[in-house]
Design an enzyme around this catalytic site. Structure first.
Site, PDB file in Angstrom:
ATOM      1  N   ASP B  97      26.093 -42.476 -22.503  1.00 16.20           N
ATOM      2  CA  ASP B  97      25.042 -43.423 -22.106  1.00 16.20           C
ATOM      3  C   ASP B  97      23.971 -42.640 -21.345  1.00 16.20           C
ATOM      4  O   ASP B  97      24.185 -42.237 -20.196  1.00 16.20           O
ATOM      5  CB  ASP B  97      25.618 -44.529 -21.207  1.00 16.20           C
ATOM      6  CG  ASP B  97      26.510 -45.519 -21.974  1.00 16.20           C
ATOM      7  OD1 ASP B  97      27.074 -45.132 -23.021  1.00 16.20           O
ATOM      8  OD2 ASP B  97      26.661 -46.666 -21.510  1.00 16.20           O
ATOM      9  N   LYS B 159      20.379 -49.985 -24.521  1.00 16.65           N
ATOM     10  CA  LYS B 159      21.133 -50.591 -23.410  1.00 16.65           C
ATOM     11  C   LYS B 159      20.128 -51.043 -22.362  1.00 16.65           C
ATOM     12  O   LYS B 159      19.158 -50.338 -22.080  1.00 16.65           O
ATOM     13  CB  LYS B 159      22.116 -49.543 -22.871  1.00 16.65           C
ATOM     14  CG  LYS B 159      22.913 -49.959 -21.638  1.00 16.65           C
ATOM     15  CD  LYS B 159      23.950 -48.873 -21.261  1.00 16.65           C
ATOM     16  CE  LYS B 159      24.536 -49.105 -19.879  1.00 16.65           C
ATOM     17  NZ  LYS B 159      25.456 -48.016 -19.449  1.00 16.65           N
ATOM     18  N   LYS B 188      23.618 -52.973 -25.941  1.00 15.25           N
ATOM     19  CA  LYS B 188      24.572 -53.067 -24.824  1.00 15.25           C
ATOM     20  C   LYS B 188      23.865 -53.670 -23.613  1.00 15.25           C
ATOM     21  O   LYS B 188      22.782 -53.219 -23.243  1.00 15.25           O
ATOM     22  CB  LYS B 188      25.139 -51.682 -24.475  1.00 15.25           C
ATOM     23  CG  LYS B 188      26.055 -51.689 -23.241  1.00 15.25           C
ATOM     24  CD  LYS B 188      26.706 -50.331 -22.966  1.00 15.25           C
ATOM     25  CE  LYS B 188      27.438 -50.338 -21.624  1.00 15.25           C
ATOM     26  NZ  LYS B 188      28.063 -49.018 -21.305  1.00 15.25           N
TER      27      LYS B 188
END
Lengths: 229, 229
Positions: B97, B159, B188
């Protein structure tokens, strides 16, 4: 009437002008460098990806180029902190503010914490290394331990905070940190020192540097109240 | 009565169990891994310096090892992000991430933002890459641009947030992001999805994963209300 203890130059050379906000644009970073130059502060403390940009803008000035490593969580691996430090120096940084591994400190893995800092000190070569303890997350005992590990690792400064945790610098912490390191170690406050009176209070408590975003306001106020040197 | 749309397994495999707090000790990280294993979530999302530790604890399970790069400010250089990614993979991470360079995005330096992400995607090889936009700092137009740059760079997910900015995920942002990327891109949510009802609402809006710290509470509630699969 002049300030009895601190000259304007001395106040300015206490300030690391902070340009760390993730959302700062290049135009805002440029303005920040202009302020740093105009007020002749100690350094700018800029984002790693902005080091080259700031070093170009401040070439030929008396303002140091500071940046951050493992910032603001301190959770990167030692290898990544070392890589980031070397690149910062290659890009023109002369001062490195690194966050220690807070989780490992709170796990009592002191040797790993010290080794992590020592690796960054080594990677920084002859550059200044300030170690951010992030006091917001530490007990009093952990703050003392962090000070001792920082000194043992060969760094030059202990620094209170990143400015991105729930709390920042306090006078009580400066006093605790001052009493936890030898006289040759320096102390930097960060996070919440926003007025000239506060900055002077922190200087009285033993800091050598303070992170600031309100640089212009503080030095303009100094001139208004105490005149130029 | 079973939930009409989502099985327990499906809910669990939506969750990236977050172990990112800088102050988390190794004991707390270990407990987090035990929760991740017990509830058979999609992944743990751990601090870079904890990847090896978590990979050892979760060996032989069906839980992926996620970690973060350039976290949470996204202000590291591309070279440092690439180094950190490669080391994470070498240490056992299977999901990355990464925070995009927020300052460069807000400066309109879109190609640099895309190149920064693309370099991380390349360094991650066959591993999953999720790009954190950190919507808290972005205008609506910047969120759309960030989605398009992320997809062009070859990443797998957009995300919403790190969980460390002033605001986190919103349903409005999920809808905007869903409409700004092609159907093959996944989304996400992170930052603020703390209840089962919220998680289901986010699933309905189009997420495939959500960061969570309240994993046990959410899945226990699922079982209580809808039974086990």
């Amino acid at each position: 009437m002049a300030h009895p203890k601190y000259s304007m130059k001395q106040i300015a050379k206490t300030i690391d002008h902070s340009l760390l906000k993730p959302e700062m644009t290049r135009d805002e970073v440029k303005t920040g460098c202009e302020i740093a130059k105009k007020y002749d502060v100690a350094s700018v403390c800029c984002k790693p990806a902005d080091v080259k940009f700031c070093a170009d803008l401040l070439k030929g000035t008396d303002v140091e180029i500071g940046t951050v490593v493992g910032f603001p969580h301190g959770s990167s691996t030692t290898e990544t902190k070392v890589f980031e430090t070397k690149q910062a120096v290659a890009d023109g940084a002369t001062e490195i503010d690194v966050v220690l591994n807070i989780g490992l400190l709170k796990s009592g893995l002191n040797q790993q914490v010290q080794d992590d800092i020592a690796a960054v000190v080594k990677a920084a070569g002859d550059k200044t290394v300030k170690v951010i303890l992030e006091n917001a997350y530490l007990t009093e005992a952990e703050k003392v331990t962090a000070c001792k590990l920082t000194e043992a690792a060969g760094a030059h400064y202990v620094k209170t905070s990143t400015g991105y945790a729930p709390t920042g610098a306090t006078i009580a912490d400066i006093k605790l940190m001052r009493s936890s390191v030898s006289p040759k170690m320096k102390i930097k406050s960060a996070g919440g020192v926003r007025t000239l009176d506060a900055l002077i209070e922190y200087l009285d408590a033993g800091i050598s540097r303070s992170g600031a975003t309100t640089t212009a306001i503080m030095i303009d106020e100094y001139v208004e109240r105490f005149g130029r040197d």
